[in-house]
Design a protein around this motif. Structure first.
Motif, PDB file in Angstrom:
ATOM      1  N   UNK A  54      48.723   4.409 -27.053  1.00  8.77           N
ATOM      2  CA  UNK A  54      49.013   5.660 -28.052  1.00  8.77           C
ATOM      3  C   UNK A  54      49.192   6.452 -27.871  1.00  8.77           C
ATOM      4  N   UNK A  55      49.612   6.965 -27.109  1.00 14.47           N
ATOM      5  CA  UNK A  55      50.252   8.305 -26.782  1.00 14.47           C
ATOM      6  C   UNK A  55      51.511   8.537 -26.000  1.00 14.47           C
ATOM      7  N   UNK A  56      52.294   7.874 -27.110  1.00 15.05           N
ATOM      8  CA  UNK A  56      53.935   8.071 -26.887  1.00 15.05           C
ATOM      9  C   UNK A  56      54.253   8.993 -26.306  1.00 15.05           C
ATOM     10  N   UNK A  57      54.304  10.310 -27.344  1.00 15.16           N
ATOM     11  CA  UNK A  57      54.991  11.559 -27.477  1.00 15.16           C
ATOM     12  C   UNK A  57      54.023  12.519 -26.504  1.00 15.16           C
ATOM     13  N   UNK A  58      53.756  12.430 -25.612  1.00 12.46           N
ATOM     14  CA  UNK A  58      51.870  13.064 -25.106  1.00 12.46           C
ATOM     15  C   UNK A  58      50.938  12.993 -25.044  1.00 12.46           C
ATOM     16  N   UNK A  59      50.476  13.659 -24.148  1.00 14.71           N
ATOM     17  CA  UNK A  59      49.070  13.814 -24.078  1.00 14.71           C
ATOM     18  C   UNK A  59      48.034  12.104 -23.437  1.00 14.71           C
ATOM     19  N   UNK A  60      47.248  12.767 -23.920  1.00 11.10           N
ATOM     20  CA  UNK A  60      46.580  11.584 -22.287  1.00 11.10           C
ATOM     21  C   UNK A  60      45.394  11.326 -22.966  1.00 11.10           C
ATOM     22  N   UNK A  61      43.790  10.230 -22.606  1.00 13.22           N
ATOM     23  CA  UNK A  61      42.940  10.454 -22.628  1.00 13.22           C
ATOM     24  C   UNK A  61      42.449  10.052 -21.382  1.00 13.22           C
ATOM     25  N   UNK A  62      41.251  10.991 -20.967  1.00 12.49           N
ATOM     26  CA  UNK A  62      40.768  10.703 -19.849  1.00 12.49           C
ATOM     27  C   UNK A  62      39.583   9.944 -19.958  1.00 12.49           C
ATOM     28  N   UNK A  63      39.458   9.467 -18.783  1.00 10.38           N
ATOM     29  CA  UNK A  63      39.008   8.139 -18.475  1.00 10.38           C
ATOM     30  C   UNK A  63      37.999   8.469 -17.495  1.00 10.38           C
ATOM     31  N   UNK A  64      36.512   8.540 -17.172  1.00  9.54           N
ATOM     32  CA  UNK A  64      36.204   8.510 -16.008  1.00  9.54           C
ATOM     33  C   UNK A  64      35.339   7.414 -15.313  1.00  9.54           C
ATOM     34  N   UNK A  65      36.102   5.639 -14.208  1.00  3.76           N
ATOM     35  CA  UNK A  65      35.358   5.010 -14.037  1.00  3.76           C
ATOM     36  C   UNK A  65      35.135   4.955 -12.977  1.00  3.76           C
ATOM     37  N   UNK A  66      34.490   3.606 -12.309  1.00  7.70           N
ATOM     38  CA  UNK A  66      34.757   3.439 -11.055  1.00  7.70           C
ATOM     39  C   UNK A  66      34.587   2.275 -10.978  1.00  7.70           C
ATOM     40  N   UNK A  67      35.575   1.564 -10.189  1.00  7.33           N
ATOM     41  CA  UNK A  67      36.055  -0.084  -9.951  1.00  7.33           C
ATOM     42  C   UNK A  67      35.355  -0.791  -8.827  1.00  7.33           C
ATOM     43  N   UNK A  78      39.465   9.557 -12.378  1.00  7.39           N
ATOM     44  CA  UNK A  78      39.662   9.777 -13.197  1.00  7.39           C
ATOM     45  C   UNK A  78      41.212   8.851 -13.455  1.00  7.39           C
ATOM     46  N   UNK A  79      40.951   8.039 -14.868  1.00  5.32           N
ATOM     47  CA  UNK A  79      42.436   8.304 -15.143  1.00  5.32           C
ATOM     48  C   UNK A  79      43.107   8.814 -16.801  1.00  5.32           C
ATOM     49  N   UNK A  80      43.666   9.223 -16.056  1.00  2.00           N
ATOM     50  CA  UNK A  80      45.149  10.014 -17.858  1.00  2.00           C
ATOM     51  C   UNK A  80      45.288   9.133 -18.096  1.00  2.00           C
ATOM     52  N   UNK A  81      45.273   7.520 -19.060  1.00  2.00           N
ATOM     53  CA  UNK A  81      45.857   7.361 -20.078  1.00  2.00           C
ATOM     54  C   UNK A  81      46.398   7.798 -21.065  1.00  2.00           C
ATOM     55  N   UNK A  82      48.097   6.843 -20.430  1.00  2.00           N
ATOM     56  CA  UNK A  82      48.812   7.879 -21.820  1.00  2.00           C
ATOM     57  C   UNK A  82      50.280   7.630 -21.229  1.00  2.00           C
ATOM     58  N   UNK A  83      51.870   8.154 -21.958  1.00  2.00           N
ATOM     59  CA  UNK A  83      53.087   7.770 -22.002  1.00  2.00           C
ATOM     60  C   UNK A  83      53.452   9.115 -21.423  1.00  2.00           C
TER      61      UNK A  83
END
Length: 304
Positions: A54-67, A78-83
């Motif tokens: 959903x971020x094909x032209x830049x930007x990302x959604x920061x997401x803090x996780x524990x696997x 922390x994952x930066x979910x984006x293209x």
């Protein structure tokens, strides 16, 4: 390039592969995830990929996780979910981190690659059982989404450019028709024009230092009997239209004298004028045979 976010993980003595089972999302900028919610690992990876796309032209959604893995080992990051080189999920984040290390481990300008904690992180990632096929498929999907988004943006920009060119041609035609019917007195040596402009956010590039304006209104205020630049004459002409009357007041207007190479000459503006706003200026007629060509398309407010 993989995310450079620091990952924190406990040391694992076993060399065998361990499998991720669940993902606890502490928080996320994406509405796709709920804070402090536990997800099945595969479910999380699918959701993360969709968020990234959903971020094909830049930007990302920061997401803090524990696997959490099948031997109770936990990996927090922390994952930066984006293209555009950002993360597409936990597995892709780990594999990109490991790949970047392999590609640049000989670079002397990247000392952080040899940091003790980073070395331990790479060793840990190599013990993770990750779905390479899913990651490869996700990368392909992201690439396709990026290309499609860029093509759509290019098409939109092309359509906008064509529309601007069409509007400019129509304006030119209307202005020529206006000038053909305009009766300029023989004694006139120039024309005083009021122009209201505004910032054009659509074509401006502030980060590149490009600021453009668009004309909102043009008013033909008065003819001038001489070619001199006199501010009293400009102020008097302002009285010919209700929208410019306030500029007759010296306290509500500013006199500009730009007598240098790139300057705009003599003109009067409102006090808030910075690149755009109200501007009163005289155009001199340099050719007597076609004075109308110096008069722009606009509302005529010349008093008889």
């Amino acid at each position: 390039m993989p995310s450079t976010n620091q990952s924190v993980s406990s040391l694992m003595p076993e060399a065998k592969k361990i499998k991720p089972l669940t993902v606890l999302v502490h928080w996320s900028e994406s509405r796709e995830f709920t804070e402090e919610t536990l997800y099945d690992f595969n479910e999380f990876e699918k959701k993360a990929l969709e968020v990234a796309k959903r971020n094909p032209l830049g930007g990302y959604d920061k997401t803090k996780v524990t696997v959490t893995f099948d031997n109770e080992h936990q990996h927090e990051c922390r994952l930066d979910l984006g293209c555009g080189g950002n993360d597409q999920g936990f597995a892709e984040h780990c594999l990109s981190t490991e790949r970047y290390y392999r590609q640049h481990k000989g670079d002397v300008d990247k000392p952080w690659l040899y940091d003790k904690h980073h070395q331990q992180l790479i060793e840990l990632i190599n013990t993770y059982e990750l779905n390479h096929s899913f990651v490869d498929l996700g990368r392909l999907q992201v690439k396709q989404v990026e290309e499609q988004a860029k093509a759509e943006e290019a098409a939109k920009e092309e359509a906008k450019q064509q529309e601007r060119e069409r509007a400019w041609r129509e304006h030119q035609q209307a202005e020529e028709a206006f000038q053909e019917t305009l009766e300029v007195p023989q004694w006139a040596k120039g024309v005083i024009i009021a122009t209201l402009t505004d910032y054009d956010a659509e074509i401006s590039e502030p980060y590149a230092g490009e600021f453009h304006t668009k004309t909102l209104k043009t008013i033909i205020l008065a003819w001038s009997k001489h070619s001199r630049n006199l501010f009293p004459e400009l102020r008097k002409a302002c009285l010919n239209h209700p929208e410019t009357t306030f500029l007759n007041d010296p306290e509500k207007s500013v006199e500009h004298r730009e007598r240098f190479a790139m300057g705009e000459g003599y003109y009067l503006t409102d006090t808030k004028y910075i690149r755009y706003g109200w501007q009163i200026k005289k155009r001199n007629f340099y050719r007597e045979d076609n004075k109308a060509r110096y008069v722009p398309l606009g509302e005529i407010a010349i008093s008889e």
